[in-house]
Design a protein around this motif. Structure first.
Motif, mmCIF file in Angstrom:
data_model
loop_
_atom_site.group_PDB
_atom_site.id
_atom_site.type_symbol
_atom_site.label_atom_id
_atom_site.label_comp_id
_atom_site.label_asym_id
_atom_site.label_seq_id
_atom_site.Cartn_x
_atom_site.Cartn_y
_atom_site.Cartn_z
ATOM 1 N N LEU A 32 3.745 1.412 -8.743
ATOM 2 C CA LEU A 32 1.974 1.530 -7.820
ATOM 3 C C LEU A 32 1.536 1.721 -8.402
ATOM 4 C CD1 LEU A 32 4.676 3.869 -5.443
ATOM 5 C CD2 LEU A 32 3.918 1.586 -5.456
ATOM 6 N N ASN A 33 1.218 2.509 -10.076
ATOM 7 C CA ASN A 33 0.085 2.621 -10.560
ATOM 8 C C ASN A 33 -0.476 1.813 -10.971
ATOM 9 O OD1 ASN A 33 0.050 5.816 -10.604
ATOM 10 N ND2 ASN A 33 1.115 6.619 -12.144
ATOM 11 N N HIS A 34 -0.650 0.117 -11.145
ATOM 12 C CA HIS A 34 -1.142 -1.009 -11.854
ATOM 13 C C HIS A 34 -2.125 -1.271 -10.507
ATOM 14 C CE1 HIS A 34 2.103 -1.090 -14.615
ATOM 15 N NE2 HIS A 34 2.061 -2.492 -15.456
ATOM 16 N N PHE A 35 -1.462 -0.531 -9.334
ATOM 17 C CA PHE A 35 -3.224 -0.848 -8.967
ATOM 18 C C PHE A 35 -3.652 0.246 -7.997
ATOM 19 C CE2 PHE A 35 0.872 -3.842 -8.778
ATOM 20 C CZ PHE A 35 0.578 -4.642 -8.779
ATOM 21 N N PRO A 36 -4.818 -0.623 -7.299
ATOM 22 C CA PRO A 36 -5.874 0.398 -6.059
ATOM 23 C C PRO A 36 -5.343 1.035 -5.727
ATOM 24 C CG PRO A 36 -6.917 -1.694 -6.349
ATOM 25 C CD PRO A 36 -5.275 -1.712 -7.105
ATOM 26 N N SER A 37 -5.863 2.358 -5.464
ATOM 27 C CA SER A 37 -5.143 3.118 -3.942
ATOM 28 C C SER A 37 -5.928 2.055 -2.572
ATOM 29 C CB SER A 37 -5.319 4.164 -3.670
ATOM 30 O OG SER A 37 -6.957 4.051 -4.195
ATOM 31 N N SER A 38 -7.149 1.430 -3.219
ATOM 32 C CA SER A 38 -7.735 0.445 -2.038
ATOM 33 C C SER A 38 -6.599 -0.495 -1.290
ATOM 34 C CB SER A 38 -9.068 0.285 -2.100
ATOM 35 O OG SER A 38 -9.204 -0.730 -3.425
ATOM 36 N N MET A 39 -5.783 -0.757 -2.178
ATOM 37 C CA MET A 39 -4.679 -1.531 -1.750
ATOM 38 C C MET A 39 -4.076 -1.253 -0.703
ATOM 39 S SD MET A 39 -4.341 -4.539 -4.419
ATOM 40 C CE MET A 39 -4.949 -5.601 -5.775
ATOM 41 N N PHE A 40 -3.663 -0.016 -0.931
ATOM 42 C CA PHE A 40 -3.326 0.440 0.382
ATOM 43 C C PHE A 40 -3.031 1.550 1.833
ATOM 44 C CE2 PHE A 40 -0.849 0.309 -4.761
ATOM 45 C CZ PHE A 40 0.396 -0.158 -3.708
ATOM 46 N N ALA A 41 -4.814 1.762 1.528
ATOM 47 C CA ALA A 41 -5.066 2.226 2.116
ATOM 48 C C ALA A 41 -5.167 2.069 3.383
ATOM 49 C CB ALA A 41 -6.663 2.672 1.486
ATOM 50 N N PHE A 42 -5.343 2.822 4.807
ATOM 51 C CA PHE A 42 -5.045 2.811 5.420
ATOM 52 C C PHE A 42 -3.822 2.112 6.677
ATOM 53 C CE2 PHE A 42 -9.604 2.868 4.807
ATOM 54 C CZ PHE A 42 -9.887 4.103 5.006
ATOM 55 N N LYS A 43 -2.722 2.728 5.884
ATOM 56 C CA LYS A 43 -1.588 1.384 6.105
ATOM 57 C C LYS A 43 -0.583 2.203 5.752
ATOM 58 C CE LYS A 43 -3.419 -3.158 3.962
ATOM 59 N NZ LYS A 43 -2.507 -3.739 3.315
ATOM 60 N N PRO A 44 0.578 2.461 6.814
ATOM 61 C CA PRO A 44 1.732 3.138 6.455
ATOM 62 C C PRO A 44 3.005 3.196 5.921
ATOM 63 C CG PRO A 44 2.036 2.413 8.255
ATOM 64 C CD PRO A 44 0.848 1.673 7.872
#
Length: 274
Positions: A158-170
């Motif tokens: 998971l640390n390979h990707f920016p948090s903005s890709m996951f944000a505002f989703k469950p």
């Protein structure tokens, strides 16, 4: 030539880099229950986010492929159980299973996240997976328990990707262990991690105690277990995930969540108080 050597035509039609990149893909669909063809995968990558229904990514948080314990890949069984259950839900369009063993970028000796690559130098596997993460409406995190905590393989992935890709989703948490507690301590430690990514975990969780003894290789329960009871147990978590994924997807069509809460682009100091 196409008739005599169809593989040659295939390589001409699709860029070689895409052909090899798709060795990393484990895509399951509700309609067939089988791996999609490369042609369908290419179409899915481009249009999945625009289709009706929900798209989910399942992250398998284990890179273990050696014994003991036996079987070596218990987590794969648990992840397949999740895929099987999600495929049966009528609002689900696609489920994409991410196995860290299948991605070369996750086994490099030096950690290099997506954003650290120069333009045009990003590995194909990271590019494909980043698109799947962005297209997804929600995430399922499958983790074993290592030293009372989540697995290093899951955090590393998971640390390979920016948090903005996951944000505002469950997201939903699924844990497993060889013992009687089913990885509950790993699940608890994963909650703040996912909250920081922005994909808030739903309240219900799924725990598999003695996972190697109760889940089959194809992601079903062994004959001694009541599969219906396990399906009902999982349905609570996946029902919550589906509800929130549907709600956030629909609301984002009306309101851009990044307008009032923009992604950090340059420095951690953007988080600082005045």
């Amino acid at each position: 030539l196409e008739t005599l050597i169809p593989e040659f035509s295939y390589f001409i039609k699709y860029q070689v880099e895409h052909v090899f990149a798709f060795k990393y893909m484990y895509l399951y669909t509700k309609s067939t229950g089988k791996n999609k063809s490369v042609e369908e995968m290419l179409a899915s990558s481009a249009s999945a986010s625009g289709k009706a229904g929900l798209n989910f990514v399942v992250f398998l948080g284990s890179a273990r492929n050696s014994k003991p314990p036996s079987p070596a890949r218990v987590g794969e069984r648990v992840a397949k159980f999740c895929v099987n259950q999600l495929e049966q839900r009528h609002k689900v369009n696609s489920v994409f299973l991410v196995d860290p063993i299948a991605f070369d970028s996750f086994s490099q000796p030096v950690f290099q996240p997506l954003f650290s690559y120069r333009q045009g130098k990003t590995p194909d596997d990271l590019k494909i997976l980043s698109e799947k993460i962005k297209q997804a409406d929600g995430y399922i995190m499958v983790t074993p328990e290592y030293n009372h905590s989540l697995s290093p393989a899951l955090a590393h992935m998971l640390n390979h990707f920016p948090s903005s890709m996951f944000a505002f989703k469950p997201s939903a948490i699924v844990s497993y262990s060889a013992g009687q507690w089913g990885g509950t301590r790993a699940a608890a430690s994963l909650r703040p991690f996912l909250s920081e990514l922005g994909c808030l975990p739903v309240s219900a969780m799924i725990h598999f105690p003695r996972a190697a003894d109760i889940v089959t290789e194809d992601g079903h329960m062994v004959s001694q277990e009541d599969e219906g009871s396990w399906q009902n147990y999982a349905a609570r978590t996946f029902g919550q995930l589906e509800w929130w994924a549907d709600a956030t997807k629909n609301h984002k069509e009306l309101v851009d969540p990044f307008k009032n809460s923009p992604a950090f682009q340059s420095s951690p100091s953007q988080r600082n108080a005045p």
